[in-house]
Each structure stands twice: as C-alpha cells, then as structure tokens.
Write an enzyme that holds these catalytic residues in place. Sequence first.
Site, PDB file in Angstrom:
ATOM      1  N   LYS A  52       0.826  -1.217   0.000  1.00  0.00           N
ATOM      2  CA  LYS A  52       0.000   0.000   0.000  1.00  0.00           C
ATOM      3  C   LYS A  52       0.856   1.262   0.000  1.00  0.00           C
ATOM      4  O   LYS A  52       0.399   2.318  -0.454  1.00  0.00           O
ATOM      5  CB  LYS A  52      -0.993  -0.023   1.154  1.00  0.00           C
ATOM      6  CG  LYS A  52      -0.429   0.134   2.553  1.00  0.00           C
ATOM      7  CD  LYS A  52      -0.212   1.575   2.991  1.00  0.00           C
ATOM      8  CE  LYS A  52       0.613   1.624   4.276  1.00  0.00           C
ATOM      9  NZ  LYS A  52       1.047   3.006   4.609  1.00  0.00           N
ATOM     10  N   ASP A  78      -5.770  -0.458   5.460  1.00  0.00           N
ATOM     11  CA  ASP A  78      -4.623   0.450   5.394  1.00  0.00           C
ATOM     12  C   ASP A  78      -4.569   1.160   4.045  1.00  0.00           C
ATOM     13  O   ASP A  78      -4.270   2.356   3.961  1.00  0.00           O
ATOM     14  CB  ASP A  78      -3.338  -0.348   5.638  1.00  0.00           C
ATOM     15  CG  ASP A  78      -2.225   0.495   6.241  1.00  0.00           C
ATOM     16  OD1 ASP A  78      -2.449   1.689   6.504  1.00  0.00           O
ATOM     17  OD2 ASP A  78      -1.127  -0.047   6.449  1.00  0.00           O
TER      18      ASP A  78
END
Length: 329
Positions: free
Chosen positions: A190, A243
């Site tokens: 991410k 996230d």
Amino acid sequence: MGSLNSIAVLGGGAWGTALAQTAARAGRKVTLWEHDAGNAEHLIAARESRFLPGVRLEPSIQVTRDLAEAARADALLLVVPAQVLRQVVTSLQPLIAPRTPLVACAKGIEHGTHRFMTEIIAEAAPAAIPAILSGPSFAADVARGLPTAVTIAATDAACAQALAQAMNSGSFRPYHSTDVRGVELGGATKNVLAIAAGIVEGRQLGASALAAMTTRGFVELVRFGKAYGARIETMHGLSGLGDLTMCCSTPQSRNFSFGMALGRGEGIESAAHGKLAEGYYTAPVLLEMAQAKDIDMPISTAVAAVLGGKLSVDAAIEGLLTRPLKAEE
C-alpha cells in the site's frame, strides 16, 4: 505464552511515541528507547515528542538510550525504518532472552535481499519470536487516544494473542493473526499504491479517478499477495484493504502527500520535504518481486518508473489509460 507485562518501544519518533502511549494506557510497564541524544533529552525534559507536539507522555513511560535496558522487556516493538531494521535487530540479538517477541512496526521490504520485516528478524535474531503490527493507523490519532484497530501477527498463535492482549486499551483494538506474510505484505504494497493515489489527487484528476486508482490498486495488492502466500481474508482486512483505503485518501499519509507533491509537478527532493516516504524505497523492490513471479502490477510499475526517472507523471498516467481493455477481475 504468559502475560507480557513490560513493553519496550525502540524508536522515539511519532509512531514509536504513539505506541508507547498505547502500551502505557494498557497498563504495561513501558520503556521508550531513542538512539538520538537530542531527541532523547527532549523526551526526558519536555515529556513530549518533537514529532507529536502537545501530546504529553504518560507518566509511567521511562525514556532511555540504553539498549540493554530496553532489551530486558517482555516484548519489544521495533519502530525503526524498514531499511535499518536488520542493523537494530543485530544489535539486540545478544541482549534479549530466548523467545522474546520482536514486533516489526515498519511497513516495507529490505533492499537487495527482498526480505520482509519478520524474515529479517528471524535471520538476525534466530532465538526471538518475529511478529508484525500493521493496519490503518496514524500516529497522531493513536497518541491522542482516538479509536484505532490494527492487526498483530505471529506464526506462534499464542504469541500473537498475548501481544494483542498486552496492547489492548480502551481506544486501541488489536486483532491477532497467524498470517504474518499477509499482514506485512499489505502494509508494504500500500505504500507504493498510496503514492499513485497521491499523484492522482495532486494532478486534480477528480474523485472518480482516485476511486478507480484505489480500487485497481487493491487488485494489484491481492495479486501480489496471492503469489506470495498471503490469505485472501487478510488482504481484505485491516492490514490490507483497511490500510490502503486510509492511505489513499488523506495527506496525513506521508506516501499520499509525497505523491500529491509529485502530481503538482515537484521534484522528488522537494516532494520529500526532508524525509522520503517509505514507498519510495519499496517501489523498486516491489517491482523486482512482481517481475520474478510474472505478476501484472501496472500501477506499481508506473510508480517505480516515475520515481526512477524513467517516466514523467503525465506519461505514466497516459500509459495506464491506454492499456488494452480487459475483463474486470
């Protein structure tokens, strides 16, 4: 595994201080280790971090520069950058008791070795129990006691449960898992995708483009995770989708704000504002690992090309928009 009554946090930056606050609120005996003399002196004298102004340290937190003192804790949270984790764990190795949980709190992949954080711990401190803490959490929120949920993973299920119990406070809720690879992979991936989302925001391409970038980025995260042994439910959980969603939506994310600056046309040094985002270091490693398993990751590839000076932001965007049409996965 028995109760973990004492916690040492290695790293007195914003995230380390926030986790020390959390552990203290959970009733643990907390030692906060900071290697930088100036930062350590400020923590001791002012009882607050330079990186979290206005947040007073819990009275029970003891600040030290003595690594041996910190190493005596029942469990250690390693809140240091991914690329220096091996150095820190190597220094810790002769100081800790066997089967001490060492919890990586950085999100990244080591350059050169392609090692994930828990793999570094296992190699540098074979007698320790490697673990990972990850999920949608900003230091300022956690330090101020705002509601936050994360995942703590260790292949030793009892250790993961004990760590979650030790860090559980009224506002900080850890879920436990044994899918170590899935948890650390989500956080590392991410970082790169958040840079892409930031570029979209900085280029003012609109909410529709940002939603598309985030969604297709999640597809890449899942592809990468499957290829490297992550569980699908982990990728759909806090350390994966959670996230990613957070870090692709707000300038509080260093990776997102770095991408925004690139999208506005700033150079890499200017965009970094003195400290490069972890995604900058992860992008080329992620690309190498994707290529090794022939994983199609066009967004991550484009980010790596921009950061490596091989593509302009506009050329990268055009390349993504002109890819051949395909069925949605």
